[in-house]
Motif scaffolding. Structure first.
Motif, short mmCIF file in Angstrom:
data_model
loop_
_atom_site.label_atom_id
_atom_site.label_comp_id
_atom_site.label_asym_id
_atom_site.label_seq_id
_atom_site.Cartn_x
_atom_site.Cartn_y
_atom_site.Cartn_z
N ALA A 57 7.27 -39.56 15.23
CA ALA A 57 8.19 -40.66 15.51
C ALA A 57 7.49 -42.02 15.46
N LYS A 117 10.16 -38.33 11.63
CA LYS A 117 9.54 -39.63 11.35
C LYS A 117 10.51 -40.80 11.55
N GLU A 118 11.81 -40.56 11.34
CA GLU A 118 12.78 -41.65 11.47
C GLU A 118 13.14 -41.95 12.94
N THR A 119 12.65 -41.12 13.86
CA THR A 119 12.94 -41.32 15.28
C THR A 119 12.24 -42.59 15.79
N LYS A 120 12.98 -43.38 16.57
CA LYS A 120 12.44 -44.63 17.12
C LYS A 120 12.28 -44.48 18.64
N ILE A 121 11.04 -44.59 19.09
CA ILE A 121 10.72 -44.53 20.52
C ILE A 121 10.33 -45.92 20.99
N ASP A 132 16.12 -44.37 19.66
CA ASP A 132 16.49 -42.99 19.98
C ASP A 132 16.03 -42.62 21.39
N TYR A 133 14.90 -43.20 21.79
CA TYR A 133 14.34 -42.97 23.13
C TYR A 133 13.92 -44.31 23.73
N SER A 148 23.81 -42.13 22.67
CA SER A 148 22.87 -41.78 21.61
C SER A 148 21.42 -42.07 22.00
N LYS A 155 18.34 -41.59 24.38
CA LYS A 155 17.77 -40.72 25.41
C LYS A 155 16.84 -41.56 26.29
N LEU A 180 8.51 -35.04 16.74
CA LEU A 180 9.81 -35.63 16.44
C LEU A 180 9.85 -36.12 15.00
#
Length: 400
Positions: free
Chosen positions: A79, A375-379, A233-234, A257, A259, A373
């Protein structure tokens, strides 16, 4: 008021579900009600809002940046990690957000002294700063153990003109500092104000501190849309009392949407007695005038707690966090002292950012979870403070 799935948070008498409220003697309840009335009067005035807004921009340096940790993200291979840079605020942490509000409120109410507790010293430094700015005497109570660990912040408080009270009773850490500060406040609640350093204590402080800290999440929401055209995303933050976390979470409570993850201190491990994982291993009870999750013994007394991060070693937690845990809206998890140290060093050496040990718990979660997670997930990690105060302690611990 923040809305969440039909609940008004908090209720008029300060409850988040079954948590919060005012479990305090009648004379102290009158003082808390006076603070609540004054806060509700002042918070909606254009003059107060403008003064606070100007100070946030020109004194604190808001908005704090949302920084893409590119090298760290590439190294982990999962991520994408962004850091909300509260460490770049004046005084080095998120604490200045509510301390300015509390100092302005004290001035508005005509109080003659502001009293507070501090653990890592960030709340103490921020409050001493805010009190110097508005011209009100400030008295900070700090555990002797924390005074020895956090020498740079101790010096700053003294330079800023605060009276520092060393607390040697009990474990000589944050809980004992809170007890001592409350004792001093009770001597003259008519002329003193107790500026609580987190979203804890009797109503209205969990609400009031949350409201001042909510600017963090508001900015994250705007900045994420501008920088990567979507909500994160998180959103991840460390949790002790819980002020930086509730500040980061509030704007997203109704965004299903997104978390939300709160990271507590597991210390030497959840299978030991040396941790501060209140929401993870505690149970509903009462402490310091509020109902919340508490780590306590069989006799109902608060347990001694531990964290490598002085700002997180507290056996209670904010009542809104307790409510959000029961509701399932926030995932509360943990990071150990060792994971925290590893995160401290990793962020320092990969991105050139030295984080506070408190914030390093949230960074540790990202290091642990990001590789698994997409790669496109944004934390977004709320980097709640900088690590200047911890540098000597960490260097000594690691033999640097």
């Amino acid at each position: 008021m923040q809305q969440l799935q039909g609940f008004a948070l908090p209720t008029q008498d300060g409850f988040f579900g079954e948590y919060g409220g005012q479990f305090i003697p009648p004379h102290l309840k009158a003082a808390m009600d006076e603070i609540n009335t004054a806060y509700e009067q002042i918070r909606h005035t254009a003059e107060f809002q403008q003064e606070l807004s100007d100070l946030f921009q020109h004194y604190v340096g808001r908005p704090s940046p949302l920084f893409y940790a590119k090298r760290l993200s590439e190294q982990l291979g999962g991520a994408q990690i962004y850091l909300k840079r509260e460490d770049l605020n004046h005084t080095g942490a998120h604490k200045i957000n509510h301390c300015l509000g509390e100092a302005l409120l004290a001035k508005y109410m005509g109080k003659t002294k502001v009293i507070a507790e501090t653990g890592a010293g960030q709340h103490g430094v921020a409050l001493a700063t805010a009190c110097a700015l508005v011209g009100i005497p400030c008295e900070i109570h700090m555990g002797q153990v924390d005074i020895e660990k956090e020498h740079p912040n101790v010096v700053k408080m003294k330079i800023l003109g605060a009276t520092l009270i060393s607390v040697t009773r009990g474990t000589a850490t944050l809980k004992d500092a809170v007890d001592n500060a409350f004792k001093e406040y009770l001597k003259d609640p008519e002329n003193y104000i107790y500026a609580i350093g987190s979203v804890v204590g009797p109503h209205p402080f969990p609400k009031m501190v949350r409201d001042f800290q909510a600017i963090i999440g508001d900015e994250i929401k705007q900045q994420s849309q501008a920088q990567f055209q979507q909500l994160p995303d998180y959103v991840v933050a460390c949790v002790g009392g819980g002020s930086n976390a509730i500040g980061a979470f509030t704007a997203f409570l109704n965004e299903d949407s997104v978390k939300l993850v709160g990271v507590e201190p597991a210390g030497y491990g959840l299978d030991t007695t040396q941790h501060s994982a209140t929401l993870t291993l505690g149970k509903p009870s009462q402490i310091h005038g509020m109902a919340c999750y508490v780590l306590e013994d069989e006799q109902g007394q608060p347990l001694p707690v531990h964290s490598i991060a002085s700002g997180l070693d507290y056996p209670g937690v904010g009542p809104q966090h307790s409510f959000l845990k029961d509701l399932g809206r926030v995932e509360y998890t943990t990071a150990t002292d060792q994971e925290c140290l590893d995160a401290f060093m990793t962020l320092s050496r990969v991105e050139g950012i030295v984080p506070a040990l408190e914030s390093s718990h949230a960074v540790a979660w990202a290091l642990r979870e990001a590789p698994h997670l997409p790669k496109e997930t944004k934390i977004v990690v709320n980097l709640s403070g900088r690590g200047d105060k911890d540098a000597d302690y960490v260097a000594q611990k690691l033999g640097l």
